[in-house]
Write an enzyme that holds these catalytic residues in place. Structure first.
Site, PDB file in Angstrom:
ATOM      1  N   HIS A   1       0.898  -1.217   0.033  1.00  0.00           N
ATOM      2  CA  HIS A   1       0.053  -0.109  -0.091  1.00  0.00           C
ATOM      3  C   HIS A   1       0.739   1.395  -0.226  1.00  0.00           C
ATOM      4  O   HIS A   1       0.449   2.372  -0.525  1.00  0.00           O
ATOM      5  CB  HIS A   1      -0.963  -0.025   1.148  1.00  0.00           C
ATOM      6  CG  HIS A   1      -1.962  -0.817   1.281  1.00  0.00           C
ATOM      7  ND1 HIS A   1      -1.823  -1.715   2.359  1.00  0.00           N
ATOM      8  CD2 HIS A   1      -2.980  -1.335   0.504  1.00  0.00           C
ATOM      9  CE1 HIS A   1      -2.987  -2.727   2.289  1.00  0.00           C
ATOM     10  NE2 HIS A   1      -3.684  -2.517   0.959  1.00  0.00           N
TER      11      HIS A   1
ATOM     12  N   LYS B   1     -15.992  -7.193   5.320  1.00  0.00           N
ATOM     13  CA  LYS B   1     -15.138  -7.861   6.309  1.00  0.00           C
ATOM     14  C   LYS B   1     -15.189  -7.537   7.499  1.00  0.00           C
ATOM     15  O   LYS B   1     -15.342  -6.306   7.708  1.00  0.00           O
ATOM     16  CB  LYS B   1     -13.852  -7.743   5.651  1.00  0.00           C
ATOM     17  CG  LYS B   1     -13.653  -8.139   4.096  1.00  0.00           C
ATOM     18  CD  LYS B   1     -12.104  -7.531   3.494  1.00  0.00           C
ATOM     19  CE  LYS B   1     -12.302  -7.659   1.936  1.00  0.00           C
ATOM     20  NZ  LYS B   1     -11.144  -7.107   1.304  1.00  0.00           N
TER      21      LYS B   1
ATOM     22  N   ARG C   1      -2.183  -6.566  -8.399  1.00  0.00           N
ATOM     23  CA  ARG C   1      -1.012  -7.303  -8.204  1.00  0.00           C
ATOM     24  C   ARG C   1      -1.065  -8.524  -9.290  1.00  0.00           C
ATOM     25  O   ARG C   1       0.110  -9.050  -9.507  1.00  0.00           O
ATOM     26  CB  ARG C   1      -1.120  -8.013  -6.972  1.00  0.00           C
ATOM     27  CG  ARG C   1      -0.934  -6.790  -5.780  1.00  0.00           C
ATOM     28  CD  ARG C   1      -1.295  -7.289  -4.441  1.00  0.00           C
ATOM     29  NE  ARG C   1      -2.812  -7.735  -4.563  1.00  0.00           N
ATOM     30  CZ  ARG C   1      -3.664  -8.056  -3.461  1.00  0.00           C
ATOM     31  NH1 ARG C   1      -2.875  -8.231  -2.170  1.00  0.00           N
ATOM     32  NH2 ARG C   1      -4.857  -8.510  -3.733  1.00  0.00           N
TER      33      ARG C   1
ATOM     34  N   SER D   1      -2.919  -7.616   2.820  1.00  0.00           N
ATOM     35  CA  SER D   1      -3.184  -7.719   4.275  1.00  0.00           C
ATOM     36  C   SER D   1      -3.417  -9.024   4.763  1.00  0.00           C
ATOM     37  O   SER D   1      -3.122  -9.357   5.974  1.00  0.00           O
ATOM     38  CB  SER D   1      -4.359  -6.589   4.706  1.00  0.00           C
ATOM     39  OG  SER D   1      -3.792  -5.331   3.965  1.00  0.00           O
TER      40      SER D   1
HETATM   41  O1  PNS Z   1      -9.121  -3.020   0.167  1.00  0.00           O
HETATM   42  P1  PNS Z   1     -10.409  -3.671  -0.052  1.00  0.00           P
HETATM   43  O2  PNS Z   1     -11.291  -4.502   0.918  1.00  0.00           O
HETATM   44  O3  PNS Z   1     -10.449  -4.415  -1.331  1.00  0.00           O
HETATM   45  O4  PNS Z   1     -11.453  -2.299  -0.401  1.00  0.00           O
HETATM   46  C1  PNS Z   1     -12.700  -2.492  -0.990  1.00  0.00           C
HETATM   47  C2  PNS Z   1     -13.184  -0.939  -1.140  1.00  0.00           C
HETATM   48  C3  PNS Z   1     -13.378  -0.360   0.338  1.00  0.00           C
HETATM   49  C4  PNS Z   1     -12.525  -0.196  -2.119  1.00  0.00           C
HETATM   50  C5  PNS Z   1     -14.701  -1.061  -1.953  1.00  0.00           C
HETATM   51  O5  PNS Z   1     -15.379  -2.404  -1.282  1.00  0.00           O
HETATM   52  C6  PNS Z   1     -15.351   0.049  -1.749  1.00  0.00           C
HETATM   53  O6  PNS Z   1     -15.364   0.896  -2.321  1.00  0.00           O
HETATM   54  N1  PNS Z   1     -16.380   0.169  -0.682  1.00  0.00           N
HETATM   55  C7  PNS Z   1     -17.308   1.260  -0.774  1.00  0.00           C
HETATM   56  C8  PNS Z   1     -18.729   1.054  -1.059  1.00  0.00           C
HETATM   57  C9  PNS Z   1     -18.759   1.417  -2.527  1.00  0.00           C
HETATM   58  O7  PNS Z   1     -18.819   2.210  -3.176  1.00  0.00           O
HETATM   59  N2  PNS Z   1     -19.434   0.160  -3.427  1.00  0.00           N
HETATM   60  C10 PNS Z   1     -19.370   0.249  -4.937  1.00  0.00           C
HETATM   61  C11 PNS Z   1     -17.967   0.030  -5.645  1.00  0.00           C
HETATM   62  S1  PNS Z   1     -18.424  -1.562  -6.553  1.00  0.00           S
END
Ligand code: PNS
Length: 159
Positions: A18, A42, A90, A128
């Site tokens: 990150h 999660k 990745r 992570s």
């Molecule tokens: O590190 P992660 O868990 O892969 O991050 C995922 C994240 C938080 C970026 C994604 O779940 C997110 O954007 N959540 C906010 C809700 C949202 O906007 N959802 C619509 C996009 S598909």
């Protein structure tokens, strides 16, 4: 015009991967807002406050701000004046989920572009969840996370 990117995620916890992407983003934007998701599907190991504080300790850079966000990412991005969403790619396995998310975000906020960055090659295997697993069983994560995160993991799993 100030170019702002949002770098969203769960950051549970922030890894060297990150950190690498935050620094790469700073090469082409003026400011990066690291957006820590509150309502991640999660069940996080670290609380929201802990995740935010760890990122602040790992990334001491005036052009980087760490913020928690709730609800839709595009709404948050718009609220901070961001024109870009940065995500890391990745491996091929990341692609389908990331592609879906980028298209959904474009649907919801057509003026915001998603940009994918590839981390340094020695960090591509890093996640992570792997860091949490290695640390849970007492493995050495010193090359994978900042010392502040290493300490926090030690304390978490000592309990
Ligand atoms: O590190 P992660 O868990 O892969 O991050 C995922 C994240 C938080 C970026 C994604 O779940 C997110 O954007 N959540 C906010 C809700 C949202 O906007 N959802 C619509 C996009 S598909």
């Amino acid at each position: 015009m100030t170019r702002i990117a949002v770098y969203p995620g769960s950051f549970d916890p922030i890894t060297r991967g990150h950190e690498d992407l935050i620094h790469r983003s700073l090469a082409f934007v003026d400011n990066v807002v690291v957006a820590v998701a509150i309502n991640s599907a999660k069940q996080p190991l670290f609380s929201l406050q802990e995740r935010v504080a760890l990122i602040q300790q790992c990334v001491r850079e005036p052009r980087v701000e760490v913020r928690a966000f709730d609800g839709l990412l595009v709404n948050f991005a718009q609220s901070v004046g961001a024109s870009l969403i940065v995500r890391g790619l990745r491996a091929v396995s990341d692609f389908e989920y990331e592609f879906q998310m980028a298209l959904m975000n474009r649907n919801l906020g057509p003026t915001i572009e998603t940009v994918f960055l590839v981390p340094a090659s020695d960090l591509t295997y890093l996640s992570s969840s792997l860091v949490r697993e290695v640390a849970r069983f007492g493995g050495d994560v010193s090359a994978l996370v900042h010392p502040a995160v290493q300490d926090a993991l030690k304390k978490k799993f000592a309990k």
